[in-house]
Design an enzyme around this catalytic site. Structure first.
Site, PDB file in Angstrom:
ATOM      1  N   HIS A  29      14.077  66.943  54.724  1.00  6.89           N
ATOM      2  CA  HIS A  29      12.861  66.251  55.181  1.00  6.89           C
ATOM      3  C   HIS A  29      12.144  65.580  54.006  1.00  6.89           C
ATOM      4  CE1 HIS A  29       9.876  66.265  58.761  1.00  6.89           C
ATOM      5  NE2 HIS A  29       9.722  65.178  58.031  1.00  6.89           N
ATOM      6  N   LEU A  30      12.847  64.609  53.423  1.00  2.00           N
ATOM      7  CA  LEU A  30      12.355  63.929  52.224  1.00  2.00           C
ATOM      8  C   LEU A  30      11.688  62.588  52.519  1.00  2.00           C
ATOM      9  CD1 LEU A  30      15.372  64.511  49.782  1.00  2.00           C
ATOM     10  CD2 LEU A  30      13.255  65.839  49.971  1.00  2.00           C
ATOM     11  N   GLU A  61      13.146  73.710  61.063  1.00  2.00           N
ATOM     12  CA  GLU A  61      13.153  73.431  59.628  1.00  2.00           C
ATOM     13  C   GLU A  61      12.606  74.632  58.864  1.00  2.00           C
ATOM     14  OE1 GLU A  61      11.211  69.700  58.878  1.00  2.00           O
ATOM     15  OE2 GLU A  61      12.718  68.569  59.999  1.00  2.00           O
ATOM     16  N   ASP A 108      17.715  63.803  58.017  1.00  2.00           N
ATOM     17  CA  ASP A 108      16.628  64.254  57.150  1.00  2.00           C
ATOM     18  C   ASP A 108      15.696  65.201  57.897  1.00  2.00           C
ATOM     19  OD1 ASP A 108      15.087  64.143  54.671  1.00  2.00           O
ATOM     20  OD2 ASP A 108      13.582  63.057  55.832  1.00  2.00           O
ATOM     21  N   ARG A 137       6.459  50.509  63.071  1.00  2.00           N
ATOM     22  CA  ARG A 137       6.268  50.019  61.705  1.00  2.00           C
ATOM     23  C   ARG A 137       7.465  50.343  60.817  1.00  2.00           C
ATOM     24  NH1 ARG A 137       0.584  49.958  58.818  1.00  2.00           N
ATOM     25  NH2 ARG A 137       0.098  50.037  61.014  1.00  2.00           N
ATOM     26  N   ILE A 138       7.972  51.575  60.870  1.00  2.00           N
ATOM     27  CA  ILE A 138       9.098  51.946  60.010  1.00  2.00           C
ATOM     28  C   ILE A 138      10.376  51.254  60.472  1.00  2.00           C
ATOM     29  CG2 ILE A 138      10.532  53.855  59.203  1.00  2.00           C
ATOM     30  CD1 ILE A 138       8.047  55.640  59.371  1.00  2.00           C
TER      31      ILE A 138
END
Length: 530
Positions: A279-280, A261, A256, A151-152
Site C-alpha cells: 500500500h505505497l 492489510e 498495492d 482524477r487519478i
C-alpha cells in the site's frame, strides 16, 4: 487570550508546523498511547493525525473543546466521522495530496509487469544472469483499459498516452465528450476485459464495485492480460485472481492494495506471476509533505471560522439547526439516486420544499452532490469539490426552493435527466419529533419507507403472485425482509416494490429474481455512512 491548542498526535513534516504558523499553542503527543491521547485532547481545539491514531467516539468525546480533526492523508478509516458530525467536530483530510504519487505507482506496476523488473532484480542479486528468462513485452501499440476516469484515472491515462497505447475505459458516469477530450474510448466492462492487454483500476470501493472483476470477467480476458490494482482492495476478487494466475488464464497482476492489510497468509503471496507492494500509493516524500501542509492550512481556516475546502462532514459557515438534520438525509438520497441511475447524468435539480426554505439551504444541494458523487468518484468527495466534480462531467446543477409543501412539512427531492434521455427522481423527508428519515417517492411512485442500510428496489408489471415469488427466493437464501412497500399508479400497470433487508443480496440471487418476475429494474442499494 490563550492561543488555541493544536495537538499533533503523529510525526509530521516541519513544513506542516510552519504552515500552522505562530497563532497556536502546538503540542505533541503519541497518538498510539491511548491514555496520553485522551488526556491531551481535553483542551485541544484541533488534532492532526495520520493513520495510527484512532479518533473514535471515545476520543472525540474526550475532546470537549475539539473543533477539527485533521487527517494528513486520504483515508479516514481511523476517524469516526458520524460521531464527529454528531459532536459538531469538523473532519478534514488531504484528498489530492497523493494523486500524482498514486498514478505514478500504477504506471510503475504496469512497466514492472511488462518487463519482469522485480524478478529480474531478485535473480541478479542471487548471482544469476538469465536474460532469456525475463523477456518482456512493450506497452507500445497495446490496448490499456482504465477502470475509472476520476482524477487519478485521468492522470494515468494522460501519462500512458505518451507510450503510444490505445486507451479504453470503463466508467458509466463519465460523458463520452469528456472521455473524447482525454483521447479515451468509453466501453463496457465486458468489452474492456476482452480487448485489454493491460488494465489499471482507479475506482472507489463501494458495495457495487466490490468484487467487480471476478471469475466471469477473467474468463473473457486475453491470456496475455496483465492487471494492476493500486486503488482499493477488494475491487478484484482475490480468489478469482489467484485462480486466473495459477491456471495461466491471465499473464500477471500487480497489487498495492488488499482486502485484508497486511495480507498475512494470503495465497496470493506465493504466486510467481504477481508483484506486490505494501500500500505505497501515498508513500512518497512529496505526498506526505503535501498532506501535512494541506491539513495545516485547513486547521487554520477552520479555527478562523472560514470555509474549509477539504471538510468531509460539514460545510463552511453557520448552518441553521433547522437545516442541519436534512444534511445526512440528503446525502443518503444522493446515494440512492446514484445507485438507481443506469447512465451518466446530464442535469441534476435539487428541490427543497416547505418551511425550511426560510433558512439558507444551499448546504442541502452540496449534500446531495456529495452523496451522488461519493458513489461514483474515485476521489474523496467533500462539500466543496462535489460541485467541481459535477462541472468536470458537464452536469448542470440547480437548487430549486418552494415555500409550499402539500403533503409534508418539508420535502427534499433530487431530480435528474440522464444521458440516455430517461428521468430519475428520489424524495425524502424527516418525520416526527425524532426526525426519522424516510424515502417518500421514487420515480413518481409514492412510498413511505424508513431509511435503512440495505434496500432492494424492483419495478415490474403488477400481477398476482409476484410477492410470493420473491418472498420465497429471499427466504430460501436466508435474506430477511425487514420491511416492504409496493406502489403502483394503475391496477395491472407498472408497480414499484421497495424492500428493506438485513444484509446484502448476492448478485446472482438478484438476477434470478429479476428473471422470475420479469422486472425492468432490479437494484440492491447499500447506504454507506459518510
Amino acid at each position: 487570550m490563550p492561543k488555541p491548542v493544536v495537538l499533533i498526535a503523529e510525526e509530521l513534516s516541519p513544513a506542516t508546523v510552519d504552515a500552522l504558523g505562530p497563532d497556536f499553542d502546538i503540542r505533541q503527543v503519541d497518538g498510539t498511547d491511548r491514555a496520553a491521547l485522551l488526556a491531551a485532547l481535553a483542551d485541544a481545539s484541533a488534532v492532526l493525525i495520520r493513520s495510527a491514531t484512532q479518533m473514535d467516539a471515545e476520543a472525540i468525546a474526550a475532546g470537549t473543546a475539539l473543533k477539527v480533526i485533521a487527517r494528513a492523508g486520504v483515508g479516514l478509516d481511523n476517524v469516526d466521522v458520524p460521531a464527529a458530525t454528531t459532536a459538531g467536530v469538523m473532519v478534514v483530510n488531504a484528498p489530492t495530496s497523493n494523486v500524482i504519487s498514486a498514478a505514478e505507482l500504477a504506471i510503475a506496476h504496469l512497466l514492472s509487469l511488462a518487463r519482469h523488473v522485480p524478478d529480474a532484480n531478485a535473480s541478479m542479486k542471487a548471482g544469476e544472469w538469465k536474460r532469456s528468462k525475463f523477456t518482456g513485452v512493450e506497452l507500445y501499440e497495446k490496448t490499456v483499459g482504465v477502470v475509472g476516469l476520476g482524477r487519478i484515472g485521468v492522470l494515468v491515462a494522460q501519462r500512458l498516452a505518451a507510450f503510444g497505447v490505445e486507451l479504453i475505459a470503463y466508467d458509466p458516469y463519465v460523458p463520452p465528450a469528456r472521455a473524447q477530450q482525454l483521447g479515451v474510448t468509453l466501453v463496457t466492462l465486458d468489452e474492456l476485459m476482452q480487448r485489454s492487454d493491460f488494465i489499471t483500476i482507479h475506482i472507489p470501493k463501494t458495495p457495487e464495485t466490490t468484487n467487480l472483476i471476478g471469475a466471469a470477467q477473467f474468463a473473457m480476458a486475453k491470456p496475455t492480460l496483465r492487471i494492476v490494482n493500486a486503488s482499493r482492495g477488494g475491487i478484484i476478487d482475490e480468489d478469482a485472481l489467484r485462480e486466473a494466475l495459477a491456471t495461466g488464464q491471465i499473464a500477471g497482476a500487480g497489487l498495492d492494495v488488499f482486502v485484508h492489510e497486511p495480507p498475512v497468509g494470503s495465497p496470493l503471496l506465493d504466486l510467481p506471476t504477481i508483484q506486490l507492494t505494501p500500500h505505497l500509493g501515498a508513500s512518497t516524500d512529496e505526498a506526505q509533505e503535501k498532506a501535512g501542509v494541506s491539513v495545516a492550512k485547513s486547521v487554520r481556516l477552520a479555527l478562523d471560522g472560514e470555509l474549509v475546502p477539504d471538510a468531509v462532514n460539514v460545510a463552511g459557515g453557520v448552518i441553521d439547526p433547522t437545516v442541519r438534520p436534512g444534511i445526512p438525509l440528503m446525502e443518503k438520497l444522493g446515494q440512492v439516486f446514484a445507485a438507481l441511475a443506469d447512465a451518466s447524468f446530464a442535469s441534476i435539480d435539487v428541490e427543497v420544499r416547505g418551511e425550511i426554505v426560510a433558512h439558507d439551504v444551499n448546504v442541502l444541494k452540496l449534500a446531495a452532490l456529495k452523496g451522488i458523487f461519493s458513489r461514483i468518484s474515485s476521489e474523496q468527495v467533500s462539500y466543496v469539490n462535489a460541485p467541481l466534480l459535477a462541472e468536470q462531467r458537464g452536469v448542470a446543477v440547480r437548487l430549486l426552493t418552494e415555500a409550499t409543501s402539500e403533503e409534508y412539512r418539508n420535502l427534499l427531492t433530487i431530480r435528474g435527466s440522464l444521458s440516455d434521455g430517461t428521468q430519475l427522481s428520489v424524495s425524502g423527508t424527516l418525520v416526527g419529533a425524532k426526525q426519522v428519515e424516510k424515502i417518500v417517492e421514487i420515480n413518481g411512485y409514492d412510498v413511505e419507507v424508513p431509511m435503512a442500510q440495505h434496500f432492494i428496489v424492483m419495478i415490474y408489471t403488477d400481477r398476482p403472485g409476484i410477492v410470493a415469488i420473491y418472498g420465497k427466493e429471499f427466504g430460501e437464501a436466508s435474506i430477511n425482509i425487514a420491511g416492504m412497500q409496493i406502489a403502483r399508479r394503475t391496477a395491472g400497470g407498472q408497480a414499484l416494490s421497495v424492500l428493506t433487508v438485513d444484509s446484502r443480496v448476492p448478485d446472482e440471487l438478484l438476477e434470478r429474481v429479476r428473471t422470475a418476475i420479469d422486472a425492468t429494474v432490479m437494484r440492491e442499494i447499500t447506504i454507506v455512512e459518510q
